[in-house]
Design a protein around this motif. Sequence first.
Motif, PDB file in Angstrom:
ATOM      1  N   ALA A 114       0.833  -1.206   0.000  1.00 56.32           N
ATOM      2  CA  ALA A 114       0.000   0.000   0.000  1.00 56.32           C
ATOM      3  C   ALA A 114       0.866   1.254   0.000  1.00 56.32           C
ATOM      4  CB  ALA A 114      -0.929  -0.019   1.207  1.00 56.32           C
ATOM      5  N   ASP A 115       1.917   1.248   0.822  1.00 58.85           N
ATOM      6  CA  ASP A 115       2.832   2.406   0.864  1.00 58.85           C
ATOM      7  C   ASP A 115       3.477   2.622  -0.500  1.00 58.85           C
ATOM      8  OD1 ASP A 115       2.399   3.063   3.480  1.00 58.85           O
ATOM      9  OD2 ASP A 115       4.160   2.036   4.271  1.00 58.85           O
ATOM     10  N   MET A 116       3.889   1.517  -1.126  1.00 56.39           N
ATOM     11  CA  MET A 116       4.544   1.629  -2.433  1.00 56.39           C
ATOM     12  C   MET A 116       3.592   2.194  -3.476  1.00 56.39           C
ATOM     13  SD  MET A 116       6.380  -1.350  -4.667  1.00 56.39           S
ATOM     14  CE  MET A 116       4.877  -2.191  -5.036  1.00 56.39           C
ATOM     15  N   MET A 117       2.343   1.697  -3.498  1.00 55.51           N
ATOM     16  CA  MET A 117       1.379   2.180  -4.488  1.00 55.51           C
ATOM     17  C   MET A 117       1.047   3.651  -4.253  1.00 55.51           C
ATOM     18  SD  MET A 117       1.131  -0.231  -6.515  1.00 55.51           S
ATOM     19  CE  MET A 117       0.044   0.627  -7.632  1.00 55.51           C
ATOM     20  N   ALA A 118       0.911   4.027  -2.971  1.00 57.17           N
ATOM     21  CA  ALA A 118       0.624   5.437  -2.655  1.00 57.17           C
ATOM     22  C   ALA A 118       1.781   6.315  -3.126  1.00 57.17           C
ATOM     23  CB  ALA A 118       0.397   5.582  -1.157  1.00 57.17           C
ATOM     24  N   GLU A 119       2.993   5.840  -2.924  1.00 61.73           N
ATOM     25  CA  GLU A 119       4.175   6.611  -3.337  1.00 61.73           C
ATOM     26  C   GLU A 119       4.234   6.740  -4.863  1.00 61.73           C
ATOM     27  OE1 GLU A 119       7.543   5.821  -0.481  1.00 61.73           O
ATOM     28  OE2 GLU A 119       8.615   5.664  -2.368  1.00 61.73           O
ATOM     29  N   LEU A 120       3.938   5.641  -5.567  1.00 64.04           N
ATOM     30  CA  LEU A 120       3.961   5.659  -7.036  1.00 64.04           C
ATOM     31  C   LEU A 120       2.875   6.590  -7.589  1.00 64.04           C
ATOM     32  CD1 LEU A 120       4.522   1.866  -7.845  1.00 64.04           C
ATOM     33  CD2 LEU A 120       6.118   3.718  -8.287  1.00 64.04           C
ATOM     34  N   LEU A 121       1.682   6.532  -6.987  1.00 68.32           N
ATOM     35  CA  LEU A 121       0.594   7.422  -7.426  1.00 68.32           C
ATOM     36  C   LEU A 121       0.979   8.876  -7.210  1.00 68.32           C
ATOM     37  CD1 LEU A 121      -2.661   5.668  -6.165  1.00 68.32           C
ATOM     38  CD2 LEU A 121      -2.085   6.202  -8.524  1.00 68.32           C
ATOM     39  N   ASP A 122       1.616   9.125  -6.067  1.00 62.73           N
ATOM     40  CA  ASP A 122       2.046  10.480  -5.745  1.00 62.73           C
ATOM     41  C   ASP A 122       3.091  10.974  -6.750  1.00 62.73           C
ATOM     42  OD1 ASP A 122       1.921  12.709  -3.958  1.00 62.73           O
ATOM     43  OD2 ASP A 122       3.943  12.165  -3.326  1.00 62.73           O
ATOM     44  N   ARG A 123       4.016  10.072  -7.090  1.00 57.45           N
ATOM     45  CA  ARG A 123       5.058  10.440  -8.073  1.00 57.45           C
ATOM     46  C   ARG A 123       4.422  10.754  -9.422  1.00 57.45           C
ATOM     47  NH1 ARG A 123       9.389   5.868  -8.143  1.00 57.45           N
ATOM     48  NH2 ARG A 123       9.853   6.657 -10.199  1.00 57.45           N
TER      49      ARG A 123
END
Lengths: 194, 117
Positions: free
Chosen positions: A178-187
Amino acid sequence: MRNRTLEKVDLYYVLFYVLAPAALAIVVTFLIHLLPIRNLWILVGIGLFILCLVFWSLASSRIFELQLHKFEQQLDRQGFRRNYTFKSEAAALIIDINTGKVALMFLWSPFHPIVINASRIDKIWVDDGKFGLGPFATSKRVRFNFQIGKRKIRINTFSSNRPWRMDTDYILTGISKADMMAELLDRAARRNTK
Amino acid sequence: MNIIKAIRAPFQDSWCKKCFKTMDETHNQLFAMAGVTVAHFRPHADPEYFLRTLKPIPSLSSIPAGLYACRGVRYHCPKCGRTLVRLSIFLPVRGKEKEEEDVYFDRGQVDRLFEYH
């Protein structure tokens, strides 16, 4: 592929999915009933009902998989670079970080996938589903969420029918995803606003 | 004395398996595992794989969420000169570590990882 509204559930698809096999089973059973063979229609009716149950429980994920495969091919043809694909049981999310685009497909709307600019995402957050305090804290699901306008999209990275301690491998893996996906979406969102 | 040490030695990473002496820790370095993200970890024993994948990092905060990390420790026995490298692979998650596996190399196969540190 539509680039308009975000449709998590396609009502016509759901109705067709539920009613079409039932209607077909009823019609076939009725036609068998007209035949001069005694009680055959009962056997056929029971058999078709079991087939309907199998269809309802298995077909949605299979249709979703097939449509997702087609959608991915379509995205490739359009030059969408699939940097990361996340599939949960209810949705699939594909991110192109370079162009800041996000492709979405939902289980109950597999014929209407959408591609949006990540800059349209207003808010991204992770919900670890934590319940309880200290060492007694548990969770039954972990998910990442994002909001586009007034629509909230919730995608599970872990779900279970029983609670798990927060330091178990299942929960840690779910939080990490979840953290990784949130970070990727943010990027992707930041890339698109540049 | 040596019998007890010989029995305990396999369970002590920092003990030399030949002379049972406590080895010196010469290097301790954190690495990011390039391209190995959550749910894509597979066990490996090939040193070339680690030489290709591991990139040194100053701290865990410098790697993005969902990427695997590795703590590499190199030991040296002051008595017999034997060296041992332990690579502990884990997934960092909000200050916690989800441990995957420890891999050992005792013939200097991955010593290049520590050359400039």
